[in-house]
Write a protein that holds these residues in place. Structure first.
Motif, PDB file in Angstrom:
ATOM      1  N   GLU A 417       0.862  -1.180   0.000  1.00 30.67           N
ATOM      2  CA  GLU A 417       0.000   0.000   0.000  1.00 30.67           C
ATOM      3  C   GLU A 417       0.899   1.230   0.000  1.00 30.67           C
ATOM      4  O   GLU A 417       1.764   1.376   0.867  1.00 30.67           O
ATOM      5  N   LEU A 418       0.688   2.112  -0.981  1.00 29.14           N
ATOM      6  CA  LEU A 418       1.585   3.241  -1.212  1.00 29.14           C
ATOM      7  C   LEU A 418       0.826   4.557  -1.036  1.00 29.14           C
ATOM      8  O   LEU A 418       0.065   4.952  -1.919  1.00 29.14           O
ATOM      9  N   PRO A 419       1.005   5.268   0.087  1.00 27.18           N
ATOM     10  CA  PRO A 419       0.362   6.581   0.231  1.00 27.18           C
ATOM     11  C   PRO A 419       0.931   7.563  -0.794  1.00 27.18           C
ATOM     12  O   PRO A 419       2.144   7.584  -1.041  1.00 27.18           O
ATOM     13  N   VAL A 420       0.073   8.380  -1.402  1.00 25.92           N
ATOM     14  CA  VAL A 420       0.529   9.313  -2.435  1.00 25.92           C
ATOM     15  C   VAL A 420      -0.052  10.698  -2.165  1.00 25.92           C
ATOM     16  O   VAL A 420      -0.998  10.864  -1.381  1.00 25.92           O
ATOM     17  N   ARG A 421       0.522  11.691  -2.821  1.00 30.27           N
ATOM     18  CA  ARG A 421       0.027  13.062  -2.732  1.00 30.27           C
ATOM     19  C   ARG A 421      -0.195  13.589  -4.153  1.00 30.27           C
ATOM     20  O   ARG A 421       0.447  13.129  -5.105  1.00 30.27           O
ATOM     21  N   ILE A 422      -1.063  14.550  -4.290  1.00 35.12           N
ATOM     22  CA  ILE A 422      -1.340  15.162  -5.593  1.00 35.12           C
ATOM     23  C   ILE A 422      -0.286  16.226  -5.871  1.00 35.12           C
ATOM     24  O   ILE A 422      -0.059  17.119  -5.050  1.00 35.12           O
ATOM     25  N   VAL A 423       0.370  16.148  -7.035  1.00 36.65           N
ATOM     26  CA  VAL A 423       1.344  17.180  -7.411  1.00 36.65           C
ATOM     27  C   VAL A 423       0.793  18.105  -8.493  1.00 36.65           C
ATOM     28  O   VAL A 423       1.305  19.202  -8.692  1.00 36.65           O
ATOM     29  N   ASP A 424      -0.227  17.681  -9.197  1.00 31.64           N
ATOM     30  CA  ASP A 424      -0.910  18.556 -10.148  1.00 31.64           C
ATOM     31  C   ASP A 424      -2.264  17.936 -10.474  1.00 31.64           C
ATOM     32  O   ASP A 424      -2.418  16.709 -10.480  1.00 31.64           O
ATOM     33  N   ILE A 425      -3.239  18.797 -10.723  1.00 31.24           N
ATOM     34  CA  ILE A 425      -4.576  18.303 -11.052  1.00 31.24           C
ATOM     35  C   ILE A 425      -5.233  19.294 -12.008  1.00 31.24           C
ATOM     36  O   ILE A 425      -5.116  20.507 -11.825  1.00 31.24           O
ATOM     37  N   GLU A 426      -5.836  18.794 -13.070  1.00 33.44           N
ATOM     38  CA  GLU A 426      -6.561  19.607 -14.038  1.00 33.44           C
ATOM     39  C   GLU A 426      -8.008  19.125 -14.058  1.00 33.44           C
ATOM     40  O   GLU A 426      -8.326  18.082 -14.633  1.00 33.44           O
ATOM     41  N   TRP A 427      -8.884  19.887 -13.415  1.00 34.42           N
ATOM     42  CA  TRP A 427     -10.283  19.476 -13.310  1.00 34.42           C
ATOM     43  C   TRP A 427     -10.959  19.430 -14.677  1.00 34.42           C
ATOM     44  O   TRP A 427     -11.781  18.549 -14.946  1.00 34.42           O
ATOM     45  N   HIS A 428     -10.624  20.383 -15.552  1.00 35.24           N
ATOM     46  CA  HIS A 428     -11.240  20.418 -16.881  1.00 35.24           C
ATOM     47  C   HIS A 428     -10.858  19.185 -17.697  1.00 35.24           C
ATOM     48  O   HIS A 428     -11.695  18.607 -18.407  1.00 35.24           O
ATOM     49  N   LEU A 429      -9.597  18.760 -17.598  1.00 35.15           N
ATOM     50  CA  LEU A 429      -9.142  17.572 -18.322  1.00 35.15           C
ATOM     51  C   LEU A 429      -9.537  16.287 -17.610  1.00 35.15           C
ATOM     52  O   LEU A 429      -9.521  15.209 -18.213  1.00 35.15           O
ATOM     53  N   ASP A 430      -9.845  16.399 -16.303  1.00 32.34           N
ATOM     54  CA  ASP A 430     -10.130  15.228 -15.460  1.00 32.34           C
ATOM     55  C   ASP A 430      -8.896  14.323 -15.348  1.00 32.34           C
ATOM     56  O   ASP A 430      -8.994  13.103 -15.460  1.00 32.34           O
ATOM     57  N   ILE A 431      -7.745  14.947 -15.134  1.00 31.84           N
ATOM     58  CA  ILE A 431      -6.491  14.208 -14.951  1.00 31.84           C
ATOM     59  C   ILE A 431      -5.801  14.707 -13.689  1.00 31.84           C
ATOM     60  O   ILE A 431      -5.758  15.911 -13.429  1.00 31.84           O
ATOM     61  N   PRO A 436       4.373   9.248  -4.842  1.00 35.28           N
ATOM     62  CA  PRO A 436       4.438   8.593  -3.532  1.00 35.28           C
ATOM     63  C   PRO A 436       5.002   9.542  -2.484  1.00 35.28           C
ATOM     64  O   PRO A 436       5.866  10.374  -2.772  1.00 35.28           O
ATOM     65  N   ILE A 437       4.499   9.424  -1.252  1.00 35.66           N
ATOM     66  CA  ILE A 437       5.055  10.205  -0.152  1.00 35.66           C
ATOM     67  C   ILE A 437       6.504   9.779   0.050  1.00 35.66           C
ATOM     68  O   ILE A 437       6.812   8.567   0.075  1.00 35.66           O
ATOM     69  N   PRO A 438       7.456  10.728   0.153  1.00 31.99           N
ATOM     70  CA  PRO A 438       8.886  10.404   0.138  1.00 31.99           C
ATOM     71  C   PRO A 438       9.335   9.319   1.115  1.00 31.99           C
ATOM     72  O   PRO A 438      10.264   8.575   0.820  1.00 31.99           O
ATOM     73  N   MET A 439       8.696   9.215   2.268  1.00 31.06           N
ATOM     74  CA  MET A 439       9.146   8.262   3.275  1.00 31.06           C
ATOM     75  C   MET A 439       8.814   6.822   2.919  1.00 31.06           C
ATOM     76  O   MET A 439       9.310   5.888   3.560  1.00 31.06           O
ATOM     77  N   VAL A 440       7.969   6.601   1.918  1.00 32.24           N
ATOM     78  CA  VAL A 440       7.561   5.241   1.548  1.00 32.24           C
ATOM     79  C   VAL A 440       8.231   4.850   0.238  1.00 32.24           C
ATOM     80  O   VAL A 440       7.972   5.454  -0.804  1.00 32.24           O
ATOM     81  N   PRO A 441       9.127   3.851   0.245  1.00 29.48           N
ATOM     82  CA  PRO A 441       9.849   3.488  -0.988  1.00 29.48           C
ATOM     83  C   PRO A 441       8.958   2.771  -1.994  1.00 29.48           C
ATOM     84  O   PRO A 441       8.092   1.978  -1.634  1.00 29.48           O
ATOM     85  N   THR A 442       9.174   3.086  -3.278  1.00 28.19           N
ATOM     86  CA  THR A 442       8.501   2.383  -4.374  1.00 28.19           C
ATOM     87  C   THR A 442       9.354   1.175  -4.750  1.00 28.19           C
ATOM     88  O   THR A 442      10.590   1.256  -4.740  1.00 28.19           O
ATOM     89  N   PRO A 443       8.748   0.033  -5.068  1.00 32.78           N
ATOM     90  CA  PRO A 443       9.543  -1.139  -5.455  1.00 32.78           C
ATOM     91  C   PRO A 443      10.514  -0.822  -6.590  1.00 32.78           C
ATOM     92  O   PRO A 443      10.172  -0.118  -7.540  1.00 32.78           O
ATOM     93  N   ARG A 444      11.736  -1.330  -6.486  1.00 33.20           N
ATOM     94  CA  ARG A 444      12.739  -1.082  -7.512  1.00 33.20           C
ATOM     95  C   ARG A 444      12.406  -1.857  -8.780  1.00 33.20           C
ATOM     96  O   ARG A 444      11.807  -2.927  -8.753  1.00 33.20           O
ATOM     97  N   ASN A 445      12.829  -1.288  -9.920  1.00 32.00           N
ATOM     98  CA  ASN A 445      12.646  -1.915 -11.238  1.00 32.00           C
ATOM     99  C   ASN A 445      11.184  -2.155 -11.584  1.00 32.00           C
ATOM    100  O   ASN A 445      10.853  -3.049 -12.366  1.00 32.00           O
ATOM    101  N   LEU A 446      10.296  -1.371 -10.984  1.00 34.66           N
ATOM    102  CA  LEU A 446       8.885  -1.465 -11.336  1.00 34.66           C
ATOM    103  C   LEU A 446       8.674  -0.827 -12.704  1.00 34.66           C
ATOM    104  O   LEU A 446       9.096   0.305 -12.941  1.00 34.66           O
TER     105      LEU A 446
END
Length: 546
Positions: A417-431, A436-446
């Motif tokens: 389970e990977l907690p994440v934060r929003i870094v950009d959001i475009e409501w008109h585009l719906d994207i 990932p929150i820096p303290m939680v590592p993402t699996p390598r070679n993903l």
């Protein structure tokens, strides 16, 4: 101090690190020092390259950077000598077109004389005093015109061609075609008109001396170019329909961005010789296949270095996820390691190449409010740089345009389970773009999805991944589908597909047969009057991360 702030000759000298103008002017008066040599052309013949002496070259490099910075993105059509643009960006607008016409401007640099260069520095955005503009023109010119080989020449050509770009751009919009320019290469393309149906005032086709069709510029294009002080090199004018190989600045654009088959075959052949005969013998046999240029020093690069450069160019055009690049780069890396040349290895990114990779790069999204109650369940997927993409309505409320308090990504296969934060959001585009929150590592070679550089058209076969089930530990559901149509709605490019999109699929990846991203699932027919659609991946460029 910047160039546009200069008000006197002494200030100009100080800009370049000299005490005053008297100590500076010896660089250009009475005659600036240049040395010239002939560089063989790819199609035969040679061109004169005139390069300045070291002291003048240093000044020109400083000046060129300020000229390029001031130009910025003033011309949407220009792609040469600009940060973030290249021959690749120049070719991309012409992908998948019915016809492509290419023009070449004759003696491009030498047509730009001293007076035109001085005029650039006198006019906006420079607006410099006449004596300063005169000295700058002397710094940039040789024998009364721009030399091909001076650092300042490329950047200046964009300013000189600005009015030409704008005029040809207006003509292109009027006739609903596309126009780009890379230095002296002008490219036009038409979405549905073959060469024979292009209006004659733009281009027309005649029978050449060899009996083959020959494309020529019509009066509207020819007069526009002549009006701006340039001549068309008629021997290099080419028109091509989609039934034949269409090339723009050396890149094949028929169905996507690619390099000529001969290029890939030559690299493959050289690697085969290296693997079979060893490096020493391969140097003798493969270098003439790969490299025929003559350098001023008479030397040639080594085979590993030459192949490294060839692979870098292939990666730039097709991306590191390209099938040819992945296979050739893997073999090249094994060979350089076997020769104890590991420092020459090329980068091979873990791009999605099969359904297993795609599944591992697609995670379940869970969004909760401040009290920890579930607000929405959806899908997100990974792109290069450890950024994740989902729909804006999976990350927040479209009605209030506010983000949910807690967002996490869950991989049932990896039990993470990977907690994440929003870094950009475009409501008109719906994207929405997540990290990932820096303290939680993402699996390598993903693995991550690489964005497609091709064009999506009706009946293209696609794949979709998502989590229509709320069980977060189930793998994503894979669905095969086809494109019904591509159209813009409210200014947003959408790809409509022929299979139903269910709740929970929102934010999932839509990819082609090579597992390259073409869109993001946004809505199903139950909420949009029967339309099952995704946002085109091309819309990602509007977000800050891209």
């Amino acid at each position: 101090m910047k160039l546009i702030d200069v008000t006197s000759l002494d200030e100009l000298a100080q800009l370049f690190g000299y005490a005053d103008y008297e100590s500076f002017k010896s660089l250009i008066y009475p005659i600036p020092h240049y040395w010239a040599f002939l560089l063989p052309k790819k199609g035969g013949g040679s061109r004169i390259i005139e390069t300045p002496g070291l002291r003048l070259k240093i000044i020109q490099r400083l000046l060129a950077s300020q000229i390029a910075e001031l130009f910025g993105r003033r011309s949407p059509a220009a792609h040469s000598f600009m940060r973030g643009r290249s021959v690749v960006s120049n070719a991309f607008p012409h992908v998948g077109r019915a016809s492509v016409v290419r023009l070449d401007l004759k003696d491009f640099f030498h047509q730009i004389h001293f007076g035109r260069v001085k005029g650039v520095f006198l006019s906006a955005p420079f607006g410099l005093p006449a004596d300063v503009a005169t000295v700058l023109a002397h710094i940039c010119c040789y024998q009364g015109r721009l030399p091909q080989g001076a650092p300042t020449s490329p950047a200046l050509t964009n300013f000189v061609c600005l009015s030409l770009d704008r005029l040809l751009g207006r003509i292109a919009r009027r006739y609903k075609c596309r126009f780009t320019r890379y230095a002296d290469d002008l490219s036009f393309s038409f979405s549905s008109l073959p060469l024979a149906k292009i209006p004659k005032e733009l281009f027309f086709t005649t029978v050449g001396p060899n009996g083959h069709p020959q494309t020529e510029a019509g009066p509207l294009i020819a007069e526009a170019i002549k009006k701006h002080g340039f001549l068309i090199n008629t021997e290099k004018t080419r028109g091509t329909n989609s039934s034949k190989r269409q090339m723009v600045t050396g890149i094949v654009v028929n169905k996507g961005l690619s390099l000529p088959r001969r290029y890939v075959d030559q690299v493959r052949r050289a690697l085969f010789l290296w693997r079979k005969m060893g490096l020493a013998e391969a140097e003798k046999r493969a270098l003439p296949i790969l490299h025929s240029k003559k350098y001023a020093s008479g030397s040639r690069p080594s085979l590993p270095n030459l192949l490294r450069g060839k692979l870098a160019w292939l990666a730039q055009v097709t991306g590191r996820s390209g099938t040819h690049y992945q296979a050739l780069a893997s073999l090249y890396n094994r060979l350089v390691v076997s020769e104890n040349l590991a420092g020459l290895q090329v980068r091979i990114d873990p791009c999605v190449k099969n359904i297993t990779d795609a599944t591992n790069a697609t995670w379940h999204l869970v969004a909760k409010n401040e009290t920890g109650l579930l607000e929405v369940s959806g899908t997100a997927f990974r792109l290069k740089g450890n950024v994740w993409v989902t729909c804006a309505h999976c990350a927040g409320s479209l009605q209030t345009k506010t983000a949910y308090a807690q967002i996490a990504l869950v991989s049932g296969a990896l039990k993470i389970e990977l907690p994440v934060r929003i870094v950009d959001i475009e409501w008109h585009l719906d994207i929405a773009i997540l990290r990932p929150i820096p303290m939680v590592p993402t699996p390598r070679n993903l693995a991550y999805f690489d964005v497609s550089r091709g064009q999506v058209v009706a009946d293209t076969r696609l794949g979709v991944l998502g989590f229509p089930s709320s069980n977060i530990y189930q793998p994503p559901i894979f669905m095969r589908t086809r494109v019904v149509r591509v159209r813009a709605i409210s200014g947003v490019s959408r790809v409509e597909i022929d299979k139903p999109i269910l709740g929970g699929n929102s934010g999932g990846p839509v990819f082609d047969e090579h597992y390259r991203l073409v869109g993001i699932v946004v809505e199903g027919g139950t909420v949009t009057e029967g339309m099952n659609a995704c946002i085109s991946a091309s819309e990602l460029k509007h977000l800050r991360r891209f």
